[in-house]
Design an enzyme around this catalytic site. Structure first.
Site, PDB file in Angstrom:
ATOM      1  N   ASP A   1      -5.487  -2.957  -2.441  1.00  0.00           N
ATOM      2  CA  ASP A   1      -6.920  -2.844  -2.758  1.00  0.00           C
ATOM      3  C   ASP A   1      -7.186  -3.349  -4.170  1.00  0.00           C
ATOM      4  O   ASP A   1      -8.167  -4.064  -4.433  1.00  0.00           O
ATOM      5  CB  ASP A   1      -7.440  -1.415  -2.534  1.00  0.00           C
TER       6      ASP A   1
ATOM      7  N   ASP B   1      -7.267 -15.777   2.548  1.00  0.00           N
ATOM      8  CA  ASP B   1      -8.641 -16.242   2.787  1.00  0.00           C
ATOM      9  C   ASP B   1      -9.501 -15.994   1.545  1.00  0.00           C
ATOM     10  O   ASP B   1     -10.353 -16.813   1.182  1.00  0.00           O
ATOM     11  CB  ASP B   1      -9.265 -15.519   3.990  1.00  0.00           C
TER      12      ASP B   1
ATOM     13  N   LYS C   1       0.877  -1.183   0.000  1.00  0.00           N
ATOM     14  CA  LYS C   1       0.000   0.000   0.000  1.00  0.00           C
ATOM     15  C   LYS C   1       0.905   1.221   0.000  1.00  0.00           C
ATOM     16  O   LYS C   1       0.872   2.090   0.885  1.00  0.00           O
ATOM     17  CB  LYS C   1      -0.920  -0.072   1.237  1.00  0.00           C
TER      18      LYS C   1
END
Ligand code: NAD
Length: 356
Positions: free
Chosen positions: A223, A251, A191
């Site tokens: 993102d 996940d 990020k």
């Protein structure tokens, strides 16, 4: 050869799925002439109940005396209200740190037989996907300074993200080495448009990339990566990222393989000893009911054979057996999403043993 394997069954479905993997390893031992000696130790809620500590010193000593360690999962509602440093999950961070494991490998691939269980549109996954998330495991915000204080609006809590160049460099090396053995592409996820730690991450990864001329390295903001994983997962080969981003993205990757019950992991340090575990938790909602999918744990045992013991043919045999069972149409309940015909944990393990 004889191998000593520390067994950390843990809580919830942990004991059921670890027992499945033990049955598979015993079968491999018989077939290929190895002796696996299993040494069980307490961890998590089970250890808290028995000793008052989530990670007793005997468990740490036992794991350090083993050739490798297989873990089920820890945690559950019974221990949810304990303070942070006495929660079962604290034992996970503790054992990874005591074993000096800083590289977490999380492969996610869509088995051809499970294309129908993937929640993505068929045209998105028509070519399947096969990616490897290399997650930094012992640094970042999960290990940084934290606490409570009084701020402008009264009580506030804080957690701190901190990464050293050394920590970033060693995980970058692990990712580039993995990419050399795969399709030669690393995507580094950060990020860097906001976080200083990400800017050091990006700079360091690119310095290391220069040592691996056969591997291409690109950056992606986290993102965007979360979006790209469901938009076009086949674009990824090796993903390298920080502890928290890797936790969350893996996940997401697990869900597009059909179920979280499919994804194994390996945690490695500088030596051959590793900690192998499914990426899912202790699934208290289905514990003790013979409902858990044992495949993630069985595939974790295969990763142990491959990475800790260099038993490549044996690891390949387990992966091929899982492939064959899925191709023959056998499914646990998590893969059927409410449709009938599910096998239980024990019956799925029986099928894998038969395929071996
Ligand atoms: P979870 O991964 O345990 O379960 C999420 C959902 O997936 C549940 O509906 C569960 O039934 C299902 N699921 C998970 N594994 C499955 C399997 N093998 N077969 C079939 N279905 C499966 O996550 P959660 O519910 O958020 O957490 C439960 C407990 O596990 C919490 O105490 C959490 O802190 C702990 N946890 C432990 C680990 C670990 O030990 N490494 C990791 C994550 C969460």
């Amino acid at each position: 050869m004889e191998y000593r394997i520390g067994l950390l069954r843990g809580d919830g479905i942990g004991p059921e799925i670890v027992d499945s993997a033990v049955r598979v390893l015993e079968k491999i031992g018989e077939k290929y002439g190895h002796r696996f000696v299993f040494a069980p130790y307490l961890i998590g809620g089970a250890a808290l109940d028995a000793t008052g500590e989530p990670l007793p010193p005997e468990t740490v000593a036992g794991c350090l005396a083993s050739d490798s360690v297989l873990l089920g999962a820890v945690g559950g509602p019974k221990w949810d209200d304990l303070p942070g440093d006495r929660r079962p999950e604290k034992a996970l961070l503790g054992i990874r740190s005591a074993m000096q494991l800083y590289t977490n490998l999380r492969p996610a691939r869509l088995y051809p037989a499970l294309r129908g269980e993937c929640p993505l549109r068929p045209d998105i996954v028509q070519d399947g996907f096969d990616l490897l998330i290399v997650r930094e495991l012992t640094g970042g915000i999960y290990f940084g300074d934290r606490g409570y204080r009084t701020g402008k609006y009264g009580e506030e809590a804080y957690d701190t993200e901190c990464y050293s160049r050394t920590e970033i460099a060693r995980i970058a090396h692990a990712a580039f080495r993995a990419a050399e053995r795969r399709r030669g592409r690393v995507t580094s996820i950060d990020k860097a448009n906001v976080l200083e730690t990400s800017r050091l991450w990006r700079r360091t990864v690119h310095e290391i990339a220069g040592e691996y001329p056969e591997v291409t390295c690109t950056d992606m903001l986290v993102d965007n990566a979360a979006m790209q994983l469901v938009r076009n997962p086949s674009q990824f080969d090796v993903i390298v990222t920080s502890n928290m981003f890797g936790d969350i993205l893996s996940d997401e990757a697990s869900q597009i393989t059909g179920s979280i019950g499919m994804l194994p992991s390996a945690s490695l340090g500088d030596g051959t000893r590793g900690l192998y575990e499914p990426i899912h938790g202790s699934a208290p909602d289905i514990a003790g009911q013979n409902l858990a999918n044992p495949i993630a744990t069985v595939l974790s045992a295969a990763m142990m054979l491959r990475y800790s013991f260099s038993l490549t043919a044996e690891a390949d045999a387990i992966e091929a057996a899982v492939d064959a069972v899925l191709s023959a149409g056998f499914r646990t309940a998590d893969l059927l999403h409410g449709r009938p015909g599910a096998l239980g944990t024990v019956e799925m393990t029986d099928r894998i043993l038969a395929a071996l």
